[in-house]
Design a protein around this motif. Structure first.
Motif, PDB file in Angstrom:
ATOM      1  N   ALA A  14     -28.068  82.043 -63.996  1.00 46.80           N
ATOM      2  CA  ALA A  14     -26.745  81.460 -63.834  1.00 46.80           C
ATOM      3  C   ALA A  14     -26.507  80.319 -64.828  1.00 46.80           C
ATOM      4  CB  ALA A  14     -26.595  80.951 -62.405  1.00 46.80           C
ATOM      5  N   LYS A  46     -30.892  81.002 -51.698  1.00 42.93           N
ATOM      6  CA  LYS A  46     -31.505  79.676 -51.484  1.00 42.93           C
ATOM      7  C   LYS A  46     -31.238  79.154 -50.077  1.00 42.93           C
ATOM      8  CE  LYS A  46     -32.802  80.699 -54.768  1.00 42.93           C
ATOM      9  NZ  LYS A  46     -32.569  81.735 -55.795  1.00 42.93           N
ATOM     10  N   CYS A  98     -27.853  83.498 -56.231  1.00 44.41           N
ATOM     11  CA  CYS A  98     -28.538  82.207 -56.204  1.00 44.41           C
ATOM     12  C   CYS A  98     -28.320  81.459 -54.885  1.00 44.41           C
ATOM     13  CB  CYS A  98     -28.017  81.287 -57.311  1.00 44.41           C
ATOM     14  SG  CYS A  98     -27.663  82.103 -58.864  1.00 44.41           S
ATOM     15  N   GLY A 127     -18.756  85.081 -58.437  1.00 50.67           N
ATOM     16  CA  GLY A 127     -19.592  86.196 -58.900  1.00 50.67           C
ATOM     17  C   GLY A 127     -20.828  86.437 -58.058  1.00 50.67           C
ATOM     18  N   THR A 128     -21.819  87.043 -58.706  1.00 50.51           N
ATOM     19  CA  THR A 128     -23.089  87.347 -58.040  1.00 50.51           C
ATOM     20  C   THR A 128     -23.710  86.067 -57.504  1.00 50.51           C
ATOM     21  OG1 THR A 128     -23.434  89.144 -59.617  1.00 50.51           O
ATOM     22  CG2 THR A 128     -25.376  88.370 -58.423  1.00 50.51           C
ATOM     23  N   ASP A 165     -24.864  87.511 -67.962  1.00 51.02           N
ATOM     24  CA  ASP A 165     -25.757  88.651 -67.694  1.00 51.02           C
ATOM     25  C   ASP A 165     -25.385  89.896 -68.497  1.00 51.02           C
ATOM     26  OD1 ASP A 165     -27.094  87.112 -65.851  1.00 51.02           O
ATOM     27  OD2 ASP A 165     -26.817  88.490 -64.165  1.00 51.02           O
ATOM     28  N   GLU A 199     -10.543  88.242 -61.814  1.00 51.97           N
ATOM     29  CA  GLU A 199     -11.702  88.525 -60.946  1.00 51.97           C
ATOM     30  C   GLU A 199     -11.353  89.655 -59.985  1.00 51.97           C
ATOM     31  OE1 GLU A 199     -15.091  87.505 -60.723  1.00 51.97           O
ATOM     32  OE2 GLU A 199     -14.887  89.233 -59.397  1.00 51.97           O
ATOM     33  N   GLY A 246     -10.047  93.571 -64.769  1.00 53.51           N
ATOM     34  CA  GLY A 246      -9.600  93.365 -66.147  1.00 53.51           C
ATOM     35  C   GLY A 246     -10.207  94.402 -67.076  1.00 53.51           C
ATOM     36  N   GLY A 275     -20.835  82.316 -65.458  1.00 50.89           N
ATOM     37  CA  GLY A 275     -20.469  82.372 -66.875  1.00 50.89           C
ATOM     38  C   GLY A 275     -18.971  82.203 -67.022  1.00 50.89           C
ATOM     39  N   GLY A 318     -20.961  90.217 -65.954  1.00 48.48           N
ATOM     40  CA  GLY A 318     -22.150  90.094 -65.110  1.00 48.48           C
ATOM     41  C   GLY A 318     -23.022  91.341 -65.053  1.00 48.48           C
TER      42      GLY A 318
HETATM   43  P1  FAD Z   1     -21.901  87.446 -62.351  1.00 45.18           P
HETATM   44  O1  FAD Z   1     -22.288  86.301 -61.520  1.00 45.18           O
HETATM   45  O2  FAD Z   1     -22.454  88.785 -62.017  1.00 45.18           O
HETATM   46  O3  FAD Z   1     -20.332  87.477 -62.309  1.00 45.18           O
HETATM   47  C1  FAD Z   1     -19.582  88.473 -62.929  1.00 45.18           C
HETATM   48  C2  FAD Z   1     -18.235  88.541 -62.262  1.00 45.18           C
HETATM   49  O4  FAD Z   1     -17.389  89.373 -63.025  1.00 45.18           O
HETATM   50  C3  FAD Z   1     -18.286  89.147 -60.864  1.00 45.18           C
HETATM   51  O5  FAD Z   1     -17.619  88.295 -59.979  1.00 45.18           O
HETATM   52  C4  FAD Z   1     -17.573  90.476 -61.011  1.00 45.18           C
HETATM   53  O6  FAD Z   1     -16.856  90.855 -59.847  1.00 45.18           O
HETATM   54  C5  FAD Z   1     -16.617  90.168 -62.155  1.00 45.18           C
HETATM   55  N1  FAD Z   1     -16.180  91.337 -62.910  1.00 45.18           N
HETATM   56  C6  FAD Z   1     -16.958  92.279 -63.503  1.00 45.18           C
HETATM   57  N2  FAD Z   1     -16.185  93.161 -64.161  1.00 45.18           N
HETATM   58  C7  FAD Z   1     -14.910  92.768 -63.977  1.00 45.18           C
HETATM   59  C8  FAD Z   1     -13.677  93.278 -64.399  1.00 45.18           C
HETATM   60  N3  FAD Z   1     -13.583  94.367 -65.161  1.00 45.18           N
HETATM   61  N4  FAD Z   1     -12.550  92.629 -64.018  1.00 45.18           N
HETATM   62  C9  FAD Z   1     -12.621  91.515 -63.244  1.00 45.18           C
HETATM   63  N5  FAD Z   1     -13.765  90.986 -62.815  1.00 45.18           N
HETATM   64  C10 FAD Z   1     -14.893  91.609 -63.174  1.00 45.18           C
HETATM   65  N6  FAD Z   1     -29.946  82.926 -61.254  1.00 45.18           N
HETATM   66  C11 FAD Z   1     -30.357  81.650 -61.339  1.00 45.18           C
HETATM   67  O7  FAD Z   1     -30.173  81.027 -62.392  1.00 45.18           O
HETATM   68  N7  FAD Z   1     -30.943  81.009 -60.279  1.00 45.18           N
HETATM   69  C12 FAD Z   1     -31.153  81.645 -59.112  1.00 45.18           C
HETATM   70  O8  FAD Z   1     -31.689  81.047 -58.172  1.00 45.18           O
HETATM   71  C13 FAD Z   1     -30.755  82.993 -58.987  1.00 45.18           C
HETATM   72  N8  FAD Z   1     -30.937  83.653 -57.833  1.00 45.18           N
HETATM   73  C14 FAD Z   1     -30.505  84.954 -57.729  1.00 45.18           C
HETATM   74  C15 FAD Z   1     -30.716  85.623 -56.537  1.00 45.18           C
HETATM   75  C16 FAD Z   1     -30.297  86.937 -56.392  1.00 45.18           C
HETATM   76  C17 FAD Z   1     -30.534  87.654 -55.080  1.00 45.18           C
HETATM   77  C18 FAD Z   1     -29.627  87.583 -57.469  1.00 45.18           C
HETATM   78  C19 FAD Z   1     -29.118  88.994 -57.322  1.00 45.18           C
HETATM   79  C20 FAD Z   1     -29.410  86.925 -58.663  1.00 45.18           C
HETATM   80  C21 FAD Z   1     -29.856  85.602 -58.808  1.00 45.18           C
HETATM   81  N9  FAD Z   1     -29.702  84.900 -60.006  1.00 45.18           N
HETATM   82  C22 FAD Z   1     -30.135  83.614 -60.105  1.00 45.18           C
HETATM   83  C23 FAD Z   1     -29.066  85.512 -61.172  1.00 45.18           C
HETATM   84  C24 FAD Z   1     -27.591  85.028 -61.286  1.00 45.18           C
HETATM   85  O9  FAD Z   1     -26.903  85.373 -60.111  1.00 45.18           O
HETATM   86  C25 FAD Z   1     -26.924  85.665 -62.496  1.00 45.18           C
HETATM   87  O10 FAD Z   1     -27.702  85.415 -63.652  1.00 45.18           O
HETATM   88  C26 FAD Z   1     -25.539  85.066 -62.697  1.00 45.18           C
HETATM   89  O11 FAD Z   1     -24.727  85.283 -61.569  1.00 45.18           O
HETATM   90  C27 FAD Z   1     -24.872  85.670 -63.929  1.00 45.18           C
HETATM   91  O12 FAD Z   1     -23.619  85.120 -64.091  1.00 45.18           O
HETATM   92  P2  FAD Z   1     -22.435  85.940 -64.795  1.00 45.18           P
HETATM   93  O13 FAD Z   1     -21.244  85.059 -64.735  1.00 45.18           O
HETATM   94  O14 FAD Z   1     -22.896  86.440 -66.101  1.00 45.18           O
HETATM   95  O15 FAD Z   1     -22.230  87.228 -63.901  1.00 45.18           O
END
Ligand code: FAD
Ligand code: NAD
Length: 479
Positions: free
Chosen positions: A327, A58, A54, A47-48, A319, A34, A122, A15, A152
């Protein structure tokens, strides 16, 4: 007060990093904060998704799938091998190298697009102010006309099965097992349970999946869910539905899990237990209460259809807001928000977000399933086609599965596409594009598909909506 930015993004997952790159491409002065650090203590982007989600899952799904192909299916197509051995250490090394390439790619994209990477945690402390606490504990405050929160999510933990060292773990721990567990328990037959359960089951773990609900994959069309359940069972996944976990006990290197089902109280003992019962937004402390950004009781940030929070100039995506935790959904929201900040009209079609479960075969869907459409009072017509009647699927030695199209009975407009098959995650893009363009089933039926291709099963399912599939006994005479 340090630098001032047009946009500060908090979080560099799919995101946040996409929002930041898009904003910079739109000519906005952009920073992205980050907090994630790798084992070497270095900030990593992605991120996650890229670090523990993902991409690593995979990588292990692909390696374990290839192992099963070599062990169980190469002989069927005329390739004789000595019994292959799974080298788990090498598989983890491959997975880690894939992570490293991906996260390194994001940092390079930040540099190339002029996004300022801020390392640390942040916190929104004013409607235009972000405080960043560096890894050394030092605080700096930055001003921004717009703030995007993309913090996330993290795994949900449940009281009956507290995490315990490397025995009771979340998905993150299950990507790091250094050897194949003999007996593996999985709590939750959701996306993670089926994917990571498959990885270790393929490599030899006796795997039991305990699912509280009585229905398997309720979001998927019933016909596709039933077929998937049958195929996964055949592969050795023991999926117990209606099994509610009530407690656990660690004894030495094993864990005994207690659960109740229709027959009463039960228990099973495992060497490893993966708890994958959903994820929750990771928003605690990310916004100072005085700023006035509204959160719901589960911690999701309240946003409108365009990801605006209750405070002008502050957006939230991915998320940590409503909608599927995927993702690509997070990334599309990132693009939409960056475009809005840059002064463009932007919106997102939440009805055409694909979902994929990367089991073998894969399960993929977009839009409504038949039971959902009927519950909404929509009269539907459907067309299904089995991959066992598709020439390319037979040549691929992958004849399992089916494709199903759900269309409005009156207008013929496609309402949903649900598939279980090899590469369903690729095939589903056709359904997404068709739905984005408001296509009818007949539009797909009148399209010329390459032969031989597994995509032809989608063509046939579209033809079948009116009972005219070519490679299947026809149900109707053409008028
Ligand atoms: P995130 O990826 O969680 O990233 C958030 C980021 O914000 C993190 O890096 C965190 O450290 C950072 N952060 C949080 N708070 C702060 C703060 N205060 N200051 C600075 N940084 C901060 N989705 C799919 O679409 N396809 C898939 O195949 C898939 N497989 C998955 C497999 C697994 C095992 C898991 C756990 C999840 C999977 N997902 C998949 C889901 C996908 O990972 C998430 O939907 C996606 O990562 C969400 O993106 P995001 O940017 O919202 O959050
Ligand atoms: P999920 O919501 O997909 O599945 C959780 C399952 O656990 C549900 O079926 C639920 O009924 C069950 N459950 C809950 N409490 C239970 C209990 N006490 N006992 C037994 N079963 C219980 O959640 P997940 O699998 O943890 O995945 C989390 C998120 O990550 C999902 O939203 C998913 O979208 C995302 N994800 C996506 C992919 C993908 O797109 N391929 C892969 C992995 C994760």
């Amino acid at each position: 007060m340090a630098d001032k930015f047009d946009v500060i993004v908090i979080g560099a997952g799919p995101g946040g990093y996409v929002a930041a790159i898009r904003a910079a491409q739109m000519g906005l002065k952009t920073a992205c904060v980050e907090k994630w650090v790798n084992k070497e203590g270095k900030t990593v982007h992605g991120g996650t998704c890229l670090n523990v989600g993902c991409i690593p899952s995979k990588a292990l799904l692909e390696t374990s799938h290839k192992f099963v192909e070599a062990r169980d299916h190469f002989a069927e197509i005329g390739i004789d091998l000595e019994a292959p051995k799974a080298n788990v250490a090498k598989m983890l090394e491959f997975k880690n190298s894939v992570i490293a390439k991906n996260v390194g790619g994001i940092s390079a994209l930040f540099k190339a697009n002029g996004v300022t990477a801020l390392d640390g945690t942040g916190r929104v402390v004013g409607s235009k102010q972000v405080e960043v606490t560096g890894h050394d504990g030092e605080k700096s405050t930055f001003e921004a006309d717009n703030i995007v929160i993309a913090a996330g999510s993290v795994p949900v933990e449940i009281p009956p099965t507290p995490l315990h060292e490397d025995i009771v773990v979340t998905s993150t721990g299950a990507l790091e097992f250094t050897e194949v567990p003999k007996r593996l328990g999985v709590i939750g037959a959701g996306v993670i349970g089926l994917e990571l359960g498959s990885v270790w089951s393929r490599l030899g773990a006796e795997t039991v999946v305990l699912e509280a609900m009585d229905t398997f994959l309720p979001m998927v069309d019933t016909a596709i869910a039933k077929e998937t359940q049958k195929l996964l069972k055949k592969q050795g996944l023991d999926i117990k539905l209606g099994a509610r976990v009530t407690g656990s006990e660690i004894k030495g290197n094993e864990v005994t899990v207690k659960y109740s089902d229709k027959d009463g109280e039960q228990e099973l003992t495992f060497d490893k237990l993966i708890v994958c019962v959903g994820r929750r937004p990771y928003t605690k402390g990310v916004v100072d209460e005085s700023v006035g950004v509204g959160l719901d009781e589960r911690g999701f940030i309240h946003v409108d259809d365009q990801c605006r929070t209750s405070v002008p100039g502050i957006y939230a995506i991915g998320d940590c807001v409503r909608g599927p935790m995927l993702a690509h959904k997070a990334s599309e929201e990132g693009v939409m928000v960056a475009d809005i900040i840059a002064g463009h009209k932007a919106e997102m079609n939440y009805d055409a977000i694909p979902s994929v479960i990367y089991t073998s075969p894969e399960v993929a869907w977009v839009g409504m399933n038949e039971q959902e459409a009927k519950a909404k009072g929509i009269e539907v017509k459907t067309g299904s086609f089995p991959f066992s009647a598709n020439g390319r699927a037979l040549a691929n030695n992958a004849p399992e599965g089916m494709a199903k199209i759900i269309a409005d009975a009156e207008t013929d407009r496609i309402l949903g596409v649900h598939i279980v098959s090899q590469h369903a995650g690729e095939l589903i893009a056709q359904g997404v594009i068709a739905m984005e363009f408001g296509s009818s089933a007949e539009d797909l039926a009148l399209t010329c598909y390459a032969h031989p291709s597994t995509s032809e099963a989608i063509h046939e399912a579209a033809l079948a909506v009116d009972g005219h599939a070519i490679h299947m006994a026809n149900r109707k005479k053409r008028k």
